[in-house]
Design an enzyme around this catalytic site. Structure first.
Site, PDB file in Angstrom:
ATOM      1  CE  LYS A   1      -4.233  -1.643   2.258  1.00 46.30           C
ATOM      2  NZ  LYS A   1      -5.193  -1.401   3.342  1.00 46.30           N
TER       3      LYS A   1
ATOM      4  CG  ASP B   1      -8.096   1.079   3.469  1.00 43.64           C
ATOM      5  OD1 ASP B   1      -8.971   0.260   3.130  1.00 43.64           O
ATOM      6  OD2 ASP B   1      -6.875   0.838   3.417  1.00 43.64           O
TER       7      ASP B   1
HETATM    8  P1  NAP Z   1       0.409  -1.774   9.977  1.00 40.64           P
HETATM    9  O1  NAP Z   1       0.644  -0.617   9.066  1.00 40.64           O
HETATM   10  O2  NAP Z   1       1.390  -2.886  10.019  1.00 40.64           O
HETATM   11  O3  NAP Z   1       0.231  -1.180  11.469  1.00 40.64           O
HETATM   12  C1  NAP Z   1      -0.051  -2.010  12.552  1.00 40.64           C
HETATM   13  C2  NAP Z   1      -0.074  -1.192  13.845  1.00 40.64           C
HETATM   14  O4  NAP Z   1      -0.486  -2.077  14.878  1.00 40.64           O
HETATM   15  C3  NAP Z   1       1.288  -0.615  14.242  1.00 40.64           C
HETATM   16  O5  NAP Z   1       1.102   0.659  14.790  1.00 40.64           O
HETATM   17  C4  NAP Z   1       1.773  -1.614  15.317  1.00 40.64           C
HETATM   18  O6  NAP Z   1       2.525  -1.029  16.357  1.00 40.64           O
HETATM   19  C5  NAP Z   1       0.483  -2.071  15.940  1.00 40.64           C
HETATM   20  N1  NAP Z   1       0.628  -3.424  16.466  1.00 40.64           N
HETATM   21  C6  NAP Z   1       0.907  -4.551  15.777  1.00 40.64           C
HETATM   22  N2  NAP Z   1       0.965  -5.607  16.618  1.00 40.64           N
HETATM   23  C7  NAP Z   1       0.759  -5.117  17.870  1.00 40.64           C
HETATM   24  C8  NAP Z   1       0.709  -5.720  19.157  1.00 40.64           C
HETATM   25  N3  NAP Z   1       0.903  -7.031  19.323  1.00 40.64           N
HETATM   26  N4  NAP Z   1       0.462  -4.920  20.227  1.00 40.64           N
HETATM   27  C9  NAP Z   1       0.267  -3.590  20.060  1.00 40.64           C
HETATM   28  N5  NAP Z   1       0.316  -2.963  18.869  1.00 40.64           N
HETATM   29  C10 NAP Z   1       0.545  -3.718  17.777  1.00 40.64           C
HETATM   30  O7  NAP Z   1      -1.002  -2.474   9.650  1.00 40.64           O
HETATM   31  P2  NAP Z   1      -2.299  -1.781   9.004  1.00 40.64           P
HETATM   32  O8  NAP Z   1      -2.197  -1.809   7.520  1.00 40.64           O
HETATM   33  O9  NAP Z   1      -2.550  -0.501   9.702  1.00 40.64           O
HETATM   34  O10 NAP Z   1      -3.418  -2.870   9.397  1.00 40.64           O
HETATM   35  C11 NAP Z   1      -3.782  -3.079  10.734  1.00 40.64           C
HETATM   36  C12 NAP Z   1      -5.042  -3.935  10.806  1.00 40.64           C
HETATM   37  O11 NAP Z   1      -6.116  -3.257  10.154  1.00 40.64           O
HETATM   38  C13 NAP Z   1      -4.928  -5.293  10.097  1.00 40.64           C
HETATM   39  O12 NAP Z   1      -5.520  -6.262  10.922  1.00 40.64           O
HETATM   40  C14 NAP Z   1      -5.734  -5.103   8.836  1.00 40.64           C
HETATM   41  O13 NAP Z   1      -6.305  -6.312   8.372  1.00 40.64           O
HETATM   42  C15 NAP Z   1      -6.811  -4.150   9.323  1.00 40.64           C
HETATM   43  N6  NAP Z   1      -7.449  -3.384   8.243  1.00 40.64           N
HETATM   44  C16 NAP Z   1      -8.780  -3.517   8.102  1.00 40.64           C
HETATM   45  C17 NAP Z   1      -9.421  -2.806   7.109  1.00 40.64           C
HETATM   46  C18 NAP Z   1     -10.908  -2.967   6.918  1.00 40.64           C
HETATM   47  O14 NAP Z   1     -11.389  -2.647   5.830  1.00 40.64           O
HETATM   48  N7  NAP Z   1     -11.661  -3.382   7.925  1.00 40.64           N
HETATM   49  C19 NAP Z   1      -8.709  -1.946   6.257  1.00 40.64           C
HETATM   50  C20 NAP Z   1      -7.327  -1.813   6.468  1.00 40.64           C
HETATM   51  C21 NAP Z   1      -6.714  -2.545   7.468  1.00 40.64           C
HETATM   52  P3  NAP Z   1       4.085  -0.646  16.222  1.00 40.64           P
HETATM   53  O15 NAP Z   1       4.091   0.689  15.531  1.00 40.64           O
HETATM   54  O16 NAP Z   1       4.548  -0.612  17.633  1.00 40.64           O
HETATM   55  O17 NAP Z   1       4.709  -1.731  15.399  1.00 40.64           O
END
Ligand code: NAP
Length: 278
Positions: free
Chosen positions: A73, A109
């Site tokens: 992305k 999104d």
């Molecule tokens: P990302 O860019 O990798 O960001 C993940 C975030 O979560 C980071 O800030 C990370 O913290 C934090 N994190 C990860 N594991 C953690 C843990 N064990 N404890 C505390 N914090 C944690 O991912 P993303 O693209 O934002 O996606 C995140 C989620 O959103 C995914 O599950 C994805 O499937 C979902 N999503 C859903 C939709 C929808 O349409 N419903 C759309 C987009 C995304 P750090 O900065 O400390 O690493």
């Protein structure tokens, strides 16, 4: 362009680029939408190793539109001819439209998130505690600010929350403050609680009663532990299905200019997710 089952030479090709991409529900949702709109199109999952090569393929094959998911992305921005303003501000593209060889990037999104929050009581004048500082958090902060809400970012890695907050001109707090801060709505944008680690939760149940509403962007499972505990604490619990469906609906709007069949899209994805969890 390719040949459809019916022998039509004008079938339009669409797809999702990701790695991994095998479990994506986008093909199910978009193929149902195209059928319902009587658009002669096929939407396929593409497991991508070489993004630049795949984008050359989009131009060469005349693929009309692409959804972009993890891990492309952000990196895809540099490969496109044009990037729409909201996608540039968020720093992520989840949608590409191919207009005669010109590849234009969008982010839907944030629209999916605000439509979902709109269905759950609205945004203007409300405060939102956002757990996480990744791509979904950036979309949430952007969308909430656009709609007149107040986001506060909390993240495990505090400097990332601080950098995000500075960039968008909003507040941030140490992650430990999530248990005591006051906000109308809590939004989990971390993957904590997502299948297969379904017993994970980003905030203990006893900290949830202070929020009127708790939203999880995770949609697999539909009822995460966070949402089960939020409901038990008396909060309105909103799952990530609405965000997912609305971000897809906006893609249909961009690609076809048509009104997307949102209820049908929701129904096919919900049914699939419910089957997966039995
Ligand atoms: P990302 O860019 O990798 O960001 C993940 C975030 O979560 C980071 O800030 C990370 O913290 C934090 N994190 C990860 N594991 C953690 C843990 N064990 N404890 C505390 N914090 C944690 O991912 P993303 O693209 O934002 O996606 C995140 C989620 O959103 C995914 O599950 C994805 O499937 C979902 N999503 C859903 C939709 C929808 O349409 N419903 C759309 C987009 C995304 P750090 O900065 O400390 O690493």
């Amino acid at each position: 362009m390719g040949k459809s089952k019916e022998g039509n030479d004008n079938v339009e090709l669409y797809g999702i680029f990701g790695n991994p991409v095998g479990h994506s529900l986008s093909p199910l949702m978009h193929n149902a939408a195209f059928r319902s709109l009587r658009v002669d199109a096929v939407y396929l999952p593409f497991h991508i190793e070489d993004l630049e090569g795949a984008l050359r393929g989009v131009r060469a094959l005349g693929i009309r539109g692409v959804s972009v998911t993890i891990p492309f992305k952000t990196s895809v921005l540099a490969c496109l001819d044009e990037v729409e303003e909201s996608a540039r501000a968020i720093g992520a593209v989840n949608t590409i439209a191919n207009d005669g060889g010109t590849l234009r990037g969008y982010n839907t999104d944030w629209m999916g998130l605000i439509r979902s929050l709109g269905e759950a009581g609205g945004i203007r004048g409300r405060t939102f505690a956002i757990l996480g500082a990744g791509g979904a958090a950036r979309a949430a902060v952007y969308g909430i600010l656009q709609e007149g809400g107040t986001p506060v970012v909390l993240n495990r890695t505090a400097p990332k929350a601080e950098a995000l907050a500075r960039e968008f001109g909003c507040a941030f707090l140490p992650a430990a403050d999530a248990g005591t801060m006051e906000a109308d709505v809590l939004i989990n944008t971390t993957p904590v609680g997502m299948w297969p680690d379904v017993e994970g939760t980003p905030l203990p149940g006893e900290a949830l009663a202070r929020f009127r509403c708790v939203m999880d962007v995770v949609y697999n499972p539909l009822r995460t532990r966070l949402l089960r505990e939020a409901a038990a604490a008396g909060c309105e619990a909103v799952n990530g299905l609405g965000m997912f469906v609305h971000q897809g609906a906006e893609q249909i709007r961009i690609w076809t200019g048509r009104e997307p069949p949102v209820a049908l899209m929701r129904q096919v994805v919900q049914r699939q997710l419910e089957e997966e969890t039995v």
